[in-house]
Design a protein around this motif. Structure first.
Motif, PDB file in Angstrom:
ATOM      1  N   MET A  77      22.258  -8.258   5.871  1.00 54.66           N
ATOM      2  CA  MET A  77      22.400  -7.107   6.920  1.00 54.66           C
ATOM      3  C   MET A  77      22.078  -5.910   5.629  1.00 54.66           C
ATOM      4  O   MET A  77      23.133  -5.745   4.728  1.00 54.66           O
ATOM      5  CB  MET A  77      23.427  -6.396   7.785  1.00 54.66           C
ATOM      6  CG  MET A  77      24.099  -5.458   7.962  1.00 54.66           C
ATOM      7  SD  MET A  77      24.765  -4.350   6.779  1.00 54.66           S
ATOM      8  CE  MET A  77      25.421  -4.790   5.962  1.00 54.66           C
ATOM      9  N   THR A 134      18.479  -6.290   9.713  1.00 57.00           N
ATOM     10  CA  THR A 134      18.961  -7.860   9.935  1.00 57.00           C
ATOM     11  C   THR A 134      18.434  -8.703   9.849  1.00 57.00           C
ATOM     12  O   THR A 134      17.099  -8.211  10.329  1.00 57.00           O
ATOM     13  CB  THR A 134      20.285  -7.412  10.692  1.00 57.00           C
ATOM     14  OG1 THR A 134      19.283  -8.169  11.948  1.00 57.00           O
ATOM     15  CG2 THR A 134      20.571  -6.935  11.115  1.00 57.00           C
ATOM     16  N   TRP A 148      30.481  -5.470   8.508  1.00 57.83           N
ATOM     17  CA  TRP A 148      29.777  -5.983   8.842  1.00 57.83           C
ATOM     18  C   TRP A 148      30.789  -7.624   8.260  1.00 57.83           C
ATOM     19  O   TRP A 148      31.635  -7.402   7.153  1.00 57.83           O
ATOM     20  CB  TRP A 148      28.586  -5.838   7.885  1.00 57.83           C
ATOM     21  CG  TRP A 148      27.514  -4.993   8.374  1.00 57.83           C
ATOM     22  CD1 TRP A 148      27.600  -3.866   8.627  1.00 57.83           C
ATOM     23  CD2 TRP A 148      26.630  -6.086   9.740  1.00 57.83           C
ATOM     24  NE1 TRP A 148      26.488  -3.055   9.378  1.00 57.83           N
ATOM     25  CE2 TRP A 148      25.853  -4.709  10.608  1.00 57.83           C
ATOM     26  CE3 TRP A 148      26.465  -7.376  10.224  1.00 57.83           C
ATOM     27  CZ2 TRP A 148      24.741  -4.469  11.088  1.00 57.83           C
ATOM     28  CZ3 TRP A 148      25.304  -6.900  11.010  1.00 57.83           C
ATOM     29  CH2 TRP A 148      24.570  -6.255  11.383  1.00 57.83           C
ATOM     30  N   SER A 185      26.285 -11.739   8.175  1.00 56.95           N
ATOM     31  CA  SER A 185      24.175 -11.265   8.322  1.00 56.95           C
ATOM     32  C   SER A 185      24.725 -11.209   9.939  1.00 56.95           C
ATOM     33  O   SER A 185      23.494 -10.262  10.096  1.00 56.95           O
ATOM     34  CB  SER A 185      23.171 -11.742   7.254  1.00 56.95           C
ATOM     35  OG  SER A 185      23.500 -13.392   8.240  1.00 56.95           O
TER      36      SER A 185
END
Length: 146
Positions: free
Chosen positions: A1, A47, A97, A100
């Protein structure tokens, strides 16, 4: 990400009540035919499964947030999840986050958090997208001290 800054959303004019429920994406100054829910682009990420956008509807008293997963070729919306309720404000504060494919969204003045999972595959056909969504969401209730 990866956080990115390539995209913006088209600006609407006239009375707020007349605005469409979605805004077209603009990438590096070029307006695309693809529209996503929302009027203000709050966060954008590249992503492995596509582009993830977090938007809001720019309403003073009933704020809502939309999380939109778009294909890498920018041709279609793969999944949409919205958080909001009438006469309530869900002001997106942050996205954190964990890896990912997983992130946690927090909202101002809301002790709950929202956990999201981006799935590599899912059903994107309109009638069955709820069965196996590409973007899954669940609320994590705040623990009470009482």
């Amino acid at each position: 990400m990866t956080p990115i800054q390539h995209f913006t959303l088209e600006q609407h004019h006239g009375p707020y009540e007349s605005w469409p429920p979605a805004s077209r994406l603009i990438v590096d100054g070029q307006t695309l035919p693809l529209a996503i829910p929302g009027y203000t682009l709050l966060f954008q990420f590249d992503t492995p499964s596509g582009y993830l956008f977090a938007t809001d509807f720019d309403c003073l008293f009933e704020e809502a947030a939309a999380f939109v997963l778009v294909s890498k070729d920018l041709q279609r919306v793969l999944a949409v999840r919205q958080i909001g309720a009438p006469y309530c404000s869900f002001w997106l504060d942050d996205i954190r986050w964990t890896d990912s494919t997983h992130f946690i969204a927090t909202f101002a003045d809301d002790p709950n958090r929202w956990f999201f999972t981006i799935r590599e595959h899912g059903i994107t056909w309109r009638g069955l997208s709820w069965l196996c969504p590409r973007l899954m969401m669940r609320r994590i209730k705040a623990s009470s001290d009482a």
